[in-house]
Design an enzyme around this catalytic site. Sequence first.
Site, short mmCIF file in Angstrom:
data_model
loop_
_atom_site.label_atom_id
_atom_site.label_comp_id
_atom_site.label_asym_id
_atom_site.label_seq_id
_atom_site.Cartn_x
_atom_site.Cartn_y
_atom_site.Cartn_z
CD GLU A 178 1.18 11.70 -21.38
OE1 GLU A 178 1.83 11.64 -20.34
OE2 GLU A 178 1.70 11.76 -22.51
CD GLU A 377 1.74 16.07 -23.95
OE1 GLU A 377 2.76 15.38 -23.79
OE2 GLU A 377 0.94 16.34 -23.04
P1 P53 Z 1 9.06 14.33 -20.37
C1 P53 Z 1 5.72 9.33 -20.24
C2 P53 Z 1 5.51 8.86 -21.52
C3 P53 Z 1 4.98 9.68 -22.48
C4 P53 Z 1 4.66 11.00 -22.17
O1 P53 Z 1 7.75 13.95 -21.21
C5 P53 Z 1 4.84 11.47 -20.89
C6 P53 Z 1 5.38 10.64 -19.93
C7 P53 Z 1 5.61 11.15 -18.55
O2 P53 Z 1 6.87 11.71 -18.48
O3 P53 Z 1 4.50 12.71 -20.50
C8 P53 Z 1 4.00 13.66 -21.39
O4 P53 Z 1 8.89 15.75 -19.95
C9 P53 Z 1 3.35 14.73 -20.55
C10 P53 Z 1 4.11 16.03 -20.50
C11 P53 Z 1 5.59 15.71 -20.61
C12 P53 Z 1 5.84 15.14 -21.98
O5 P53 Z 1 5.04 14.00 -22.22
O6 P53 Z 1 9.06 13.40 -19.25
O7 P53 Z 1 2.00 14.96 -20.88
O8 P53 Z 1 3.75 16.70 -19.33
O9 P53 Z 1 6.41 16.82 -20.39
C13 P53 Z 1 7.28 14.77 -22.23
O10 P53 Z 1 10.20 14.18 -21.30
#
Ligand code: P53
Length: 493
Positions: A178, A377
């Site tokens: 990201e 993801e």
């Molecule tokens: P969490 C922001 C927006 C979209 C994805 O996020 C993001 C974030 C940063 O938080 O992160 C990704 O755990 C990231 C993972 C993360 C996952 O999305 O904040 O690549 O490490 O855990 C979910 O709810």
Amino acid sequence: MTTKQLPNDFLWGGAVAAHQVEGAYNVDGKGLSVADVMTSAGTHDERKITKGIDPNYFYPNHNAVDFYHQYPEDIKLLAEMGFKCFRTSIAWSRIFPNGDDQEPNEAGLKFYDKLFDECLKYNIEPVVTLSHFEMPYHLVTEYGGFRNRKVIDFFTKFAETVFKRYRDKVKYWLTFNEINNQINYDRAFTLFTNSGIKIKPGENPEKVMYQAGHYEVVASAIAVQIGHKINPDFEIGAMVAMSPVYPATDKPEDILKAQRAMQARYWFSDVQVEGKYPSWLVNYQDAKGFDLDITEKDLQELAAGTVDYLGFSYYMSFATAASPNEDEYYSYNETNDLVTNSYVPQSDWGWQVDPKGLRYALNWLNDRYHLPLFIVENGIGAIDQLTNDHKIHDQYRIKYLQDHIEQMKLAMLNDGVKVMGYTPWSAIDIVSASTGQLSKRYGFIYVDENDDGSGSLARYKKDSFYWYQHVIETNGADLSKTVGENDEASQSN
Ligand code: P53
């Protein structure tokens, strides 16, 4: 509805990141990473970034879900679900504890040998991110993180070391997780996790972001070239957080604002895919007087180190509206410029759930880049209830994934978008990146652990585990298996 099928080599799997699952933060020579100095926060608060480790705080990533010790049992569960691939990252500070060490840490390298061997034993392809929010903390304190050009060399040395070591074990790589999150440069969390940067008084965070982003796309391009020399069969991808930014209305100014928002969010992948800066950004940086350190040699590296595919996360969509006093650049500031989209619901954490946005995203990225795409993801953070008989009836998670896979299939089968695979977030419950909570759960496998780190760490299969197992078994043809209180699977397990 089409009767076409997904390709047989489609990579179904799931994703995690080292710092969010492994724990063992100071074991076998590992150095501190940026994730090790972030506290736990509530649903709507920001995690604190402390100066080193402060004994007054709890740091959830220190032990995470203990994957470092429990990975053989965990991988076995992933194999039972039918995973064809497993996305994780290599914790940079296990390999180079300080980041600037001369020699890599053999114990760290051995850990990933064992982990990848364990995956390969079940024919699970590792998909490996080099830098997933876990840069060695020493690079922050000594060098100021990616604001410093020297960090390019430390990163590429790390990349070369692991490319060589895992040459015959890992085929699919991603450089920076990201990388575009830091476009939200006013949020301390994103600049720190992406780039190891804390803004100093008087600094212009937007300028700092563009400089760090530049060093990172250069580091990525050099790594791609090194990787292809070590093994020409490597597939090395870029990785962006894909949140399409819709215009709030059909007002032309809103359309222009949304277009600029998309240009700003995706300039990173523009450079990584196309090997050169987009024209608007060259002019924009110039007009803002940023005077960045971008050399001729850098531009050559960018052109020579384009990626093989684009990985992206998809959780939500955004919307934006022009303000009455827009500047002529429609400058985008993600902290201020987003508006709520009343057409889509929100998760408990306020993320706008928009399955059709995934089809839109896939088509948009395909039109723009003409490269294979990998959804690395996708998922929903939610509170799960563990029942007395150790079941988790996570119908909301099944629904979220069902709706998104349905849209992915439409993009692939109807629109002809090439998607390599799908690795939902997350394979197993993890420590949330943005909040540090355990209770913001994403996994197919429940981990008995609370936000304060207490709990037995026992693993339990959620209903979504059985549902996803069936999705993989039918190669995505059947998304409608019911798993719940009265079905066979949850009674016999
Ligand atoms: P969490 C922001 C927006 C979209 C994805 O996020 C993001 C974030 C940063 O938080 O992160 C990704 O755990 C990231 C993972 C993360 C996952 O999305 O904040 O690549 O490490 O855990 C979910 O709810």
